[in-house]
Design an enzyme around this catalytic site. Structure first.
Site, PDB file in Angstrom:
ATOM      1  N   HIS A 126      76.561 -33.966  30.007  1.00 23.16           N
ATOM      2  CA  HIS A 126      76.748 -32.512  29.930  1.00 23.16           C
ATOM      3  C   HIS A 126      76.774 -31.866  31.324  1.00 23.16           C
ATOM      4  CE1 HIS A 126      76.080 -32.259  25.508  1.00 23.16           C
ATOM      5  NE2 HIS A 126      75.338 -33.320  25.729  1.00 23.16           N
ATOM      6  N   ASN A 136      74.952 -29.482  19.607  1.00 20.10           N
ATOM      7  CA  ASN A 136      76.356 -29.796  19.904  1.00 20.10           C
ATOM      8  C   ASN A 136      77.272 -29.045  18.934  1.00 20.10           C
ATOM      9  OD1 ASN A 136      75.851 -31.565  22.010  1.00 20.10           O
ATOM     10  ND2 ASN A 136      75.973 -33.407  20.748  1.00 20.10           N
ATOM     11  N   TYR A 155      64.117 -34.657  28.372  1.00 17.55           N
ATOM     12  CA  TYR A 155      64.626 -33.456  29.043  1.00 17.55           C
ATOM     13  C   TYR A 155      63.668 -32.927  30.090  1.00 17.55           C
ATOM     14  CZ  TYR A 155      68.381 -33.420  25.623  1.00 17.55           C
ATOM     15  OH  TYR A 155      69.466 -33.762  24.876  1.00 17.55           O
TER      16      TYR A 155
HETATM   17 FE1  HDE Z   1      70.955 -34.646  25.384  1.00 10.62          FE
HETATM   18  N1  HDE Z   1      70.428 -34.777  27.346  1.00 10.62           N
HETATM   19  N2  HDE Z   1      70.027 -36.421  25.039  1.00 10.62           N
HETATM   20  N3  HDE Z   1      71.572 -34.619  23.432  1.00 10.62           N
HETATM   21  N4  HDE Z   1      71.878 -32.907  25.691  1.00 10.62           N
HETATM   22  C1  HDE Z   1      70.706 -33.856  28.286  1.00 10.62           C
HETATM   23  O1  HDE Z   1      69.202 -33.036  29.880  1.00 10.62           O
HETATM   24  C2  HDE Z   1      69.213 -37.053  25.904  1.00 10.62           C
HETATM   25  C3  HDE Z   1      71.261 -35.534  22.474  1.00 10.62           C
HETATM   26  C4  HDE Z   1      72.469 -32.109  24.762  1.00 10.62           C
HETATM   27  O2  HDE Z   1      73.403 -27.364  28.929  1.00 10.62           O
HETATM   28  C5  HDE Z   1      70.031 -34.128  29.593  1.00 10.62           C
HETATM   29  O3  HDE Z   1      69.036 -31.335  31.356  1.00 10.62           O
HETATM   30  C6  HDE Z   1      68.611 -38.212  25.274  1.00 10.62           C
HETATM   31  C7  HDE Z   1      71.610 -35.043  21.174  1.00 10.62           C
HETATM   32  C8  HDE Z   1      72.996 -30.920  25.391  1.00 10.62           C
HETATM   33  O4  HDE Z   1      71.800 -28.124  30.205  1.00 10.62           O
HETATM   34  C9  HDE Z   1      69.194 -35.368  29.298  1.00 10.62           C
HETATM   35  C10 HDE Z   1      69.112 -38.247  23.999  1.00 10.62           C
HETATM   36  C11 HDE Z   1      72.134 -33.807  21.392  1.00 10.62           C
HETATM   37  C12 HDE Z   1      72.684 -31.045  26.739  1.00 10.62           C
HETATM   38  C13 HDE Z   1      69.547 -35.666  27.858  1.00 10.62           C
HETATM   39  C14 HDE Z   1      69.985 -37.110  23.854  1.00 10.62           C
HETATM   40  C15 HDE Z   1      72.108 -33.554  22.802  1.00 10.62           C
HETATM   41  C16 HDE Z   1      71.978 -32.291  26.890  1.00 10.62           C
HETATM   42  C17 HDE Z   1      70.957 -34.224  30.770  1.00 10.62           C
HETATM   43  C18 HDE Z   1      68.814 -39.257  22.907  1.00 10.62           C
HETATM   44  C19 HDE Z   1      72.692 -32.835  20.340  1.00 10.62           C
HETATM   45  C20 HDE Z   1      73.041 -30.095  27.856  1.00 10.62           C
HETATM   46  C21 HDE Z   1      70.585 -33.078  31.676  1.00 10.62           C
HETATM   47  C22 HDE Z   1      67.439 -39.337  22.565  1.00 10.62           C
HETATM   48  C23 HDE Z   1      71.675 -32.386  19.410  1.00 10.62           C
HETATM   49  C24 HDE Z   1      71.998 -29.039  28.066  1.00 10.62           C
HETATM   50  C25 HDE Z   1      69.553 -32.380  30.994  1.00 10.62           C
HETATM   51  C26 HDE Z   1      72.435 -28.093  29.157  1.00 10.62           C
HETATM   52  C27 HDE Z   1      71.464 -32.753  28.107  1.00 10.62           C
HETATM   53  C28 HDE Z   1      69.008 -36.691  27.205  1.00 10.62           C
HETATM   54  C29 HDE Z   1      70.715 -36.854  22.670  1.00 10.62           C
HETATM   55  C30 HDE Z   1      72.625 -32.341  23.360  1.00 10.62           C
HETATM   56  C31 HDE Z   1      69.366 -36.546  30.223  1.00 10.62           C
HETATM   57  C32 HDE Z   1      67.650 -39.185  25.932  1.00 10.62           C
HETATM   58  C33 HDE Z   1      71.388 -35.758  19.841  1.00 10.62           C
HETATM   59  C34 HDE Z   1      73.759 -29.789  24.720  1.00 10.62           C
HETATM   60  O5  HDE Z   1      67.814 -35.076  29.382  1.00 10.62           O
END
Ligand code: HDE
Length: 694
Positions: free
Chosen positions: A77, A149, A363
């Site tokens: 993202h 999402n 996060y």
């Molecule tokens: Fe994320 N995800 N994610 N994700 N995600 C990040 O956090 C992560 C997941 C989502 O506009 C990171 O600040 C793991 C699902 C959005 O700043 C990080 C897992 C969904 C955004 C991270 C998931 C998301 C992130 C990267 C599995 C939909 C952007 C930078 C356990 C429900 C937020 C940050 C923004 C961002 C990790 C799965 C949506 C690395 C470990 C499921 C919208 O922390």
């Protein structure tokens, strides 16, 4: 000489500076120490052609700061666009939750960031990709982040697979490409080995991943969450964002061309909409259900690869989100905003969804490496708007100045007339609830996946059968395109099609035929899929609004354009809340029939029709004749037709339509009321005449 300055306490350089004699001097350029700069053009050197002097603190500070302007981009993202707004609770759901932000009539400040997933921060806006939809609510009870999402399900069931998913989909480790797209070996190698991705792949291969605008896509919390009321009773809940303008997507050929036409297509669209007062809006809806419902379903409600069909649990609208203010500074706000699904307020709680549980750690952790400090919550865009205080201390970039000796707990400092600091509040504080299932967290330590997560195909099938014919063709064609990009690993497409046979035999056949490979044997399913009744909520086409509101109409003019005809089209588009955009061969404008020069908003060569939702050709005979020799004009019309858009044309423009191969249909009109109606939609029925889809 300039007055020395000092900053007002707490100011951040953007705010008013004061001279020592009290005069405001926001216009005065200073160093970060507040020293006025006398010359920002030349460094200090020894002689006019001599070496630069180390003594030059102005130069050194400026270059030092510049060297450190970037922070690590988000691992996923990375590319995003943000905006401020508010959430307004419109229904009374106090029977379900005690959260203050859901009290009917309550308005809560919000910050929203939309994003693509796979590309880097400098990639384009319109690849085929899932979009992030992250909302920070600055509630009176603390920050709540709903980090979702634009698709209601996810690729994987367990957080432990996330790094593999992300490594596979992002640019390949050795060659560093492709940027932002999933059509490559490693993604499909991995995905074809993970049947649990199948449902999400159906969505990803649909036009959901090609949104027309961030304003016309849905958002989903994905996981099942829990709502808790004042009496401590809990219910399961899924969150949905429904766009006021309805759903709209582009088609693949258009998305490809948009990547060339405007890298910032979505970012610009969002910014301009807010800037012009057309505030994007979504309704917040909830699906609420209890333990009995959960247990009666053929899938597990804790499985993030599954949705709850809206036909089974209707979405109840409980509020609206309005984005009414652009950021003042992209870096300070959009880049530094730190979302965390673990940010939750009393009245809302987590479920045992194993993917959600993994996110609760990630996060917070990632912000330390991105923002460099455990104090990132003090950055203005992240700071709660309600008071917050505790005994966490110090650390890099501590911006607050906690007073007194009370930095531990319990303490009896107040008994001695000193500041004792805050105390826990059992009555009001966040108390974790048990899930509505009453599921105990006690159990043997096991690395297992529950049997109830084993069906990977039923909902993928449900999604496919709920699409219109045209949407199904787009899905089949996307699979063909993406798998056609898989080079080295020749067993991958077959493996993927073998999975698809569990979804829909016709889909599998179409994809195999499109790839020119034999139909492989059906992959064994971990659990046999079941048939579910089709659901209209899953289709984009069935959820489009016929409206010109928020849509852009490209109006092509040239010398000789009839002034009255042009004025009428512009006025009619505006009246219908659309956005008229004048395009002419020269941006300086065209000379109209009444002698007036009409300035263009965009030059024809740089304003192809893919950036518009419909086009109007307001042309005289002479203007048409001139444009017939202009490749960009012919392409403008040809692409508008090919991208299934409405084309309204003056009768004199007929030769241009003919040259562009435009055939008559409901979307090709004169410049009358019929055009306005046509411009409010797309003409999917035209597509089979124009291209072969799988
Ligand atoms: Fe994320 N995800 N994610 N994700 N995600 C990040 O956090 C992560 C997941 C989502 O506009 C990171 O600040 C793991 C699902 C959005 O700043 C990080 C897992 C969904 C955004 C991270 C998931 C998301 C992130 C990267 C599995 C939909 C952007 C930078 C356990 C429900 C937020 C940050 C923004 C961002 C990790 C799965 C949506 C690395 C470990 C499921 C919208 O922390």
């Amino acid at each position: 000489m300039a007055q020395p300055t000092k900053k007002t306490p707490g100011s951040n350089g953007g705010e008013t500076h004061q001279t020592v004699d009290g005069r405001a001097s926001a216009e005065m350029l200073t160093t970060n120490q507040g020293i006025a700069v006398s010359d920002n053009q030349n460094s200090l050197r020894s002689g006019a052609r001599g070496p630069t002097l180390l003594e030059d603190f102005v130069l050194r500070e400026k270059i030092f700061h510049f060297d450190h302007e970037r922070i690590p981009e988000r691992i996923v993202h990375a590319r995003g666009s943000g905006a401020h707004g508010y959430f307004e609770a419109t229904a009374d759901i106090s029977d379900l939750t005690k959260a203050a932000l859901f009290r009917k009539g309550e308005r809560t400040e919000t910050f929203v960031r939309f994003s693509t997933v796979a590309g880097g921060a400098g990639s384009v806006d319109t690849p085929r990709d899932v979009r992030g939809f992250a909302v920070k609510f600055y509630t009176t009870e603390g920050n709540w982040d709903l980090v979702g999402n634009n698709i209601p399900v996810f690729f994987i069931q367990d957080a432990i697979k996330f790094p593999d998913l992300v490594h596979a989909v992002k640019m390949e480790a050795d060659r560093g490409y492709p940027q932002a797209g999933s059509a490559h070996d490693t993604f499909w190698d991995w995905a074809s080995l993970m049947p649990e991705t199948t449902h999400m792949l159906m969505w990803a291969m649909s036009d959901r991943t090609l949104p027309r605008s961030l304003r016309t896509m849905e958002g989903f919390g994905i996981h099942t969450f829990v709502l808790v009321n004042e009496a401590g009773e809990s219910h399961f809940v899924k969150f949905h964002w429904k766009p006021k303008l309805g759903l709209q997507s582009t088609i693949w050929d258009e998305a490809l061309k948009l990547q060339a036409a405007d890298n910032d297509y979505h970012r610009r669209d969002l910014f301009e909409a807010i800037d012009s007062g057309n505030f994007p809006e979504w309704e917040l809806g909830i699906q609420v259900f209890d333990k009995a419902f959960a247990e009666a379903q053929p899938y597990d409600v804790l499985d993030p690869t599954k949705l709850i069909p809206e036909d089974d649990v209707p979405v109840r609208i409980i509020g609206r989100l309005v984005l009414d203010r652009n950021v003042d500074n992209f870096f300070a706000e959009t880049e530094q905003v730190a979302f965390c699904p673990a940010n939750i307020v009393p009245g809302i709680d987590f479920s045992n969804d194993p993917l959600l549980q993994g996110r609760l750690f990630s996060y917070l952790d990632t912000q330390k490496s991105r923002l460099g400090t455990a104090n990132f919550h003090q950055i203005p865009v992240n700071a709660p708007r309600c008071p917050f205080q505790n005994f966490q201390r110090d650390g890099q970039m501590q911006m607050m100045v906690p007073k007194g000796r009370g930095n531990y707990e319990p303490n009896s400092l107040t008994d001695h007339g000193e500041e004792g600091g805050p105390r826990e509040t059992p009555a009001k504080g966040f108390a974790t609830t048990t899930e509505p299932t009453g599921e105990s967290e006690e159990g043997d330590k096991l690395r297992v996946r529950s049997e109830t997560f084993a069906d990977h195909y039923s909902q993928a099938r449900l999604f496919f059968i709920s699409q219109t014919e045209s949407e199904q063709a787009h899905i089949a064609s996307s699979f063909v395109f993406e798998l056609s990009k898989v080079g080295l690993l020749d067993q991958v497409p077959g493996r993927m099609v073998a999975n698809l046979r569990n979804v829909d035999e016709d889909l599998a056949k179409r994809v195999a035929e499109g790839l020119g490979i034999p139909l492989p044997k059906k992959a064994p399913a971990a659990r046999a899929p079941v048939d579910m009744p089709q659901s209209d909520a899953l289709s984009i086409h069935k959820n489009m609004h016929d409206t010109l509101e928020g849509r852009a109409v490209g109006i092509l003019i040239a010398d000789g354009t009839d002034a009255t005809e042009l004025d009428a089209v512009v006025a009619a588009v505006k009246k219908a809340k659309g956005k008229p955009v004048i395009v002419a061969p020269k941006v300086g404008g065209a000379k109209l029939s009444d002698g007036r020069v009409c300035k263009a908003d965009g030059q024809l060569a740089g304003s192809p029709s893919q950036i518009f939702d419909a086009v109007a050709l307001v042309l005289s005979e002479a203007g048409t004749a001139a444009l017939l020799k202009e490749g960009a004009a012919v392409q403008f019309v040809m692409d508008a037709f090919g991208h299934l858009k409405a084309i309204g044309a003056s009768s004199a423009a007929r030769p241009l339509l003919d040259k562009a191969g435009v055939e008559p249909d409901d979307g090709v009109t004169g410049l009358d009321a019929k055009f306005l109606k046509a411009a409010s939609r797309r003409f999917y029925a035209r597509e089979p005449k124009l291209r072969t889809l799988a």
